[in-house]
Design an enzyme around this catalytic site. Structure first.
Site, short mmCIF file in Angstrom:
data_model
loop_
_atom_site.label_atom_id
_atom_site.label_comp_id
_atom_site.label_asym_id
_atom_site.label_seq_id
_atom_site.Cartn_x
_atom_site.Cartn_y
_atom_site.Cartn_z
N THR A 185 0.88 -1.17 0.00
CA THR A 185 0.00 0.00 0.00
C THR A 185 0.92 1.22 0.00
O THR A 185 2.07 1.12 0.45
CB THR A 185 -0.87 0.04 1.27
OG1 THR A 185 0.02 0.14 2.39
CG2 THR A 185 -1.71 -1.20 1.43
N GLU A 330 -5.44 -3.89 -1.18
CA GLU A 330 -5.83 -5.01 -0.32
C GLU A 330 -6.94 -5.87 -0.92
O GLU A 330 -7.26 -6.93 -0.41
CB GLU A 330 -6.31 -4.50 1.05
CG GLU A 330 -5.21 -3.98 1.95
CD GLU A 330 -4.94 -2.48 1.80
OE1 GLU A 330 -5.17 -1.94 0.70
OE2 GLU A 330 -4.50 -1.86 2.78
N LYS A 439 -15.91 16.58 9.96
CA LYS A 439 -16.98 16.38 10.95
C LYS A 439 -17.42 17.74 11.47
O LYS A 439 -16.72 18.37 12.24
CB LYS A 439 -16.50 15.49 12.08
CG LYS A 439 -16.14 14.11 11.60
CD LYS A 439 -15.83 13.16 12.74
CE LYS A 439 -15.41 11.81 12.19
NZ LYS A 439 -13.99 11.52 12.31
N TRP A 444 -21.39 14.49 9.24
CA TRP A 444 -20.27 14.29 8.34
C TRP A 444 -20.49 15.01 7.01
O TRP A 444 -21.57 14.95 6.43
CB TRP A 444 -20.07 12.80 8.06
CG TRP A 444 -19.50 12.06 9.23
CD1 TRP A 444 -19.08 12.60 10.41
CD2 TRP A 444 -19.29 10.65 9.33
NE1 TRP A 444 -18.61 11.62 11.24
CE2 TRP A 444 -18.73 10.41 10.61
CE3 TRP A 444 -19.50 9.57 8.48
CZ2 TRP A 444 -18.39 9.13 11.04
CZ3 TRP A 444 -19.16 8.30 8.90
CH2 TRP A 444 -18.61 8.08 10.18
P1 ADP Z 1 -3.51 4.14 -1.47
O1 ADP Z 1 -3.84 3.93 -0.04
O2 ADP Z 1 -2.12 4.19 -1.77
O3 ADP Z 1 -4.28 5.24 -2.14
P2 ADP Z 1 -4.82 2.19 -3.12
O4 ADP Z 1 -4.32 2.50 -4.44
O5 ADP Z 1 -4.98 0.79 -2.70
O6 ADP Z 1 -3.86 2.77 -2.11
O7 ADP Z 1 -6.11 3.04 -2.92
C1 ADP Z 1 -7.28 2.57 -2.36
C2 ADP Z 1 -8.15 3.70 -1.96
O8 ADP Z 1 -8.36 4.59 -3.05
C3 ADP Z 1 -9.52 3.30 -1.54
O9 ADP Z 1 -9.53 2.84 -0.21
C4 ADP Z 1 -10.30 4.59 -1.72
O10 ADP Z 1 -10.12 5.47 -0.64
C5 ADP Z 1 -9.64 5.19 -2.93
N1 ADP Z 1 -10.42 4.89 -4.13
C6 ADP Z 1 -10.22 3.92 -5.04
N2 ADP Z 1 -11.13 3.98 -6.01
C7 ADP Z 1 -11.95 5.02 -5.73
C8 ADP Z 1 -13.09 5.60 -6.35
N3 ADP Z 1 -13.57 5.14 -7.50
N4 ADP Z 1 -13.66 6.65 -5.74
C9 ADP Z 1 -13.18 7.13 -4.58
N5 ADP Z 1 -12.11 6.64 -3.96
C10 ADP Z 1 -11.50 5.60 -4.51
#
Ligand code: ADP
Length: 555
Positions: A185, A330, A439, A444
């Site tokens: 991550t 994940e 918040k 929210w």
């Molecule tokens: P990082 O934590 O590095 O950003 P990831 O690439 O695994 O790692 O990103 C996952 C996160 O990206 C998700 O938990 C979410 O917060 C955000 N995310 C992914 N796709 C979307 C989407 N279509 N809309 C909003 N947020 C998104």
């Protein structure tokens, strides 16, 4: 009584065997780091991957070893994955956009044995090589003619290794639960954490991704994954395309609008996948040069929320369908895709838009729920916000080297760290990351929703909301704006007023940002997302104007 069917293990290398046998002439096109466009077939990639497996074994690598790749999307990167997993070793994608110290941490934490790198990253590796005690050698993805003078030692040339072998090699037999790949991550919440995919989880993920209501990839498709293989496995496309024999077009290091357009057009790409930032660059290029997209049918957009104007432009101006998707490292990474359900084809454009702005619904094998902070499941009414949790056979159970730490709840769900709603039709909408939500007075405010509406304003290139402490409301939203090039902000009050007028009526009154500030550049994470942690740091001393501090929000 047990079933009596064959227990064929689910192994990713079978995917490339299948592609070579049934779609052997289908092409993989790559823009190389060296500059030229390279063409080969699945049959050739299959042979080259097996040759590379032979050389990896000769270099002393073996089952269970972790071999890192630091590379753009090219045929060589694809071949490396299959060569690595074919000897039972584990590919580990390194994200070159991370800071050098983070790379050092990740390589040492995973205990990578070898690094296969693009030419681009040789200087980066030279700078950190002496801090990588587990790394026994480097392979540079190029031919003899382009091998650089380098301090990396020992160092091998990718093409020479392949040339030296005959390809007479069978992938090693493995348990389907054996580790297949690792991706960290990007550490937005602390140290990066390693996610270890198994062969089984990757094969199941690919089968699900290729479902007709998901990617709907077929042998007739030509797919251009802009999303890098080092960003959540290029959303599984490196497995999904060969599984159906789709033609692949790999952009290498060039992801700017002009370079992408050239490939989309020349290779008649029918489907592509990328984060919103990439599509913004492409749309700007198309508009500036009055270009069209006659071949492209669908774009898959995820990684960050898709702004409304992007869906509108693609669907109305270019007749390209937008499928919004959500996932995370994940989750392999597919979690939801926003394809329409039966009956929705009759929706008006506006109704379709309201659905498409959501991140979508999960395919079979993914289970979602939203809960309150105590873990109690919340209703699927499309309004109640909750912590989004996910379960399924390609969702993480534990992180690498944290095997004793339980990260699942008692029902086996993983907490995504996202806040979301789920509507009665099952469509999930992300309102925020838990740590980004504002918040205000116990309620929210969704930063994502405000940002997405704000970027529809003609003067705004990028927008971010952060919560700033407020004595009465706890927090109130501050809108941070990167203006488009050429926008005059010499009288900021005028632009601020205009933006507020634009937002009015589009969001709840109490969601209206209390102030707007302008920045010259927006910080991004290694995955190309706006880095809220950096913005919070940058604005930690920000003070609300006195009038805002006194504001009682109509109480
Ligand atoms: P990082 O934590 O590095 O950003 P990831 O690439 O695994 O790692 O990103 C996952 C996160 O990206 C998700 O938990 C979410 O917060 C955000 N995310 C992914 N796709 C979307 C989407 N279509 N809309 C909003 N947020 C998104």
């Amino acid at each position: 009584m047990l079933g009596q069917m064959q227990k064929t293990p689910l192994l990713v290398n079978g995917i490339l065997d299948y592609a070579a046998l049934y779609h052997g002439e289908r092409e993989i096109i790559s823009r190389l780091v060296e500059g030229e466009i390279h063409r080969e077939t699945y049959a050739q990639a299959h042979l080259r991957a097996r040759k590379l497996s032979q050389s990896l074994l000769k270099l002393g690598l073996t089952q269970g070893d972790i071999i890192a790749t630091l590379a753009w999307n090219t045929h060589r990167h694809l071949e490396s994955w299959y060569a690595i997993t074919g000897i039972g070793a584990v590919y580990h994608t390194l994200n070159p956009r991370l800071f050098a110290e983070q790379l050092v941490y990740i390589i040492n934490h995973a205990a990578d044995k070898f690094i296969i790198t693009d030419l681009t990253f040789v200087p980066l590796l030279e700078a950190i090589a002496d801090k990588l005690p587990t790394v026994k050698g480097f392979i540079i993805m190029t031919d003899e003619a382009h091998m650089p003078q380098t301090k990396l030692d020992p160092v091998y040339c990718f093409e020479s290794l392949i040339e030296a072998e005959n390809g007479d090699f069978d992938w090693v037999a493995l348990d389907e639960n054996a580790a297949c790949g690792i991706c960290y991550t990007s550490g937005t919440t602390g140290q990066p954490k390693g996610v270890v995919y198994s062969h089984r989880s990757n094969v199941i993920h690919t089968l699900v991704a290729n479902g007709a209501d998901v990617f709907a990839l077929t042998s007739r498709a030509t797919i251009l994954p802009v999303v890098p293989m080092f960003h959540a496995n290029s959303w599984g496309i490196a497995f999904a395309a060969p599984m159906v024999g789709a033609k692949m077009v790999l952009p290498g290091p060039k992801m700017d609008g002009e370079s992408l357009y050239e490939l989309l057009d020349k290779e008649k790409v029918t489907m592509s996948a990328a984060v919103p930032t990439i599509w913004l660059m492409l749309l700007q290029h198309l508009e500036a040069h009055k270009l069209s997209l006659p071949h492209l049918q669908r774009v898959l957009i995820g990684g960050a929320a898709v702004p409304r104007m992007m869906i509108e432009k693609f669907e109305k101006d270019y007749k390209v369908e937008v499928d919004h998707a959500w996932g995370m490292t994940e989750t392999s990474p597919l979690g939801t895709v926003c394809t329409l359900k039966a009956g929705m084809e009759n929706y008006s454009f506006e109704e379709k838009m309201q659905t498409k702005l959501k991140q979508g619904r999960p395919p079979y094998l993914i289970w979602l729920k939203i809960t309150d902070p105590d873990g109690k499941t919340l209703p699927r009414d499309g309004k109640t916000f909750g912590n989004l949790k996910i379960k399924g056979p390609f969702i993480l159970e534990t992180y690498l080297r944290e095997e004793n730490e339980i990260v699942l709840d008692e029902e086996g769900f993983f907490d995504t760290g996202d806040i979301a709603t789920i509507d009665p039709e099952g469509y999930m909408q992300i309102t925020d990351r838990a740590k980004d939500i504002v918040k205000s007075g116990g309620e929210w405010i969704s930063s994502i929703e405000i940002e997405n509406i704000a970027v529809g304003h003609a003067d705004i290139a990028e927008a971010a909301i952060i919560g700033i402490a407020h004595p009465k409301w706890g927090e109130r939203p501050l809108l941070i704006v990167l203006p488009r090039e050429g926008v005059d902000i010499s009288t900021p009050e005028k632009v601020q007023k205009d933006i507020l007028a634009y937002l009015e009526g589009k969001i709840a009154k109490w969601w209206m940002p209390d102030d707007i500030v302008f920045v010259d550049s927006m910080p991004h994470t290694a995955a190309g997302k706006i880095q809220k942690t950096a913005l919070r740091e940058q604005f930690k001393d920000y003070q609300w104007p006195p009038a805002i501090l006194a504001d009682d929000k109509g109480e």
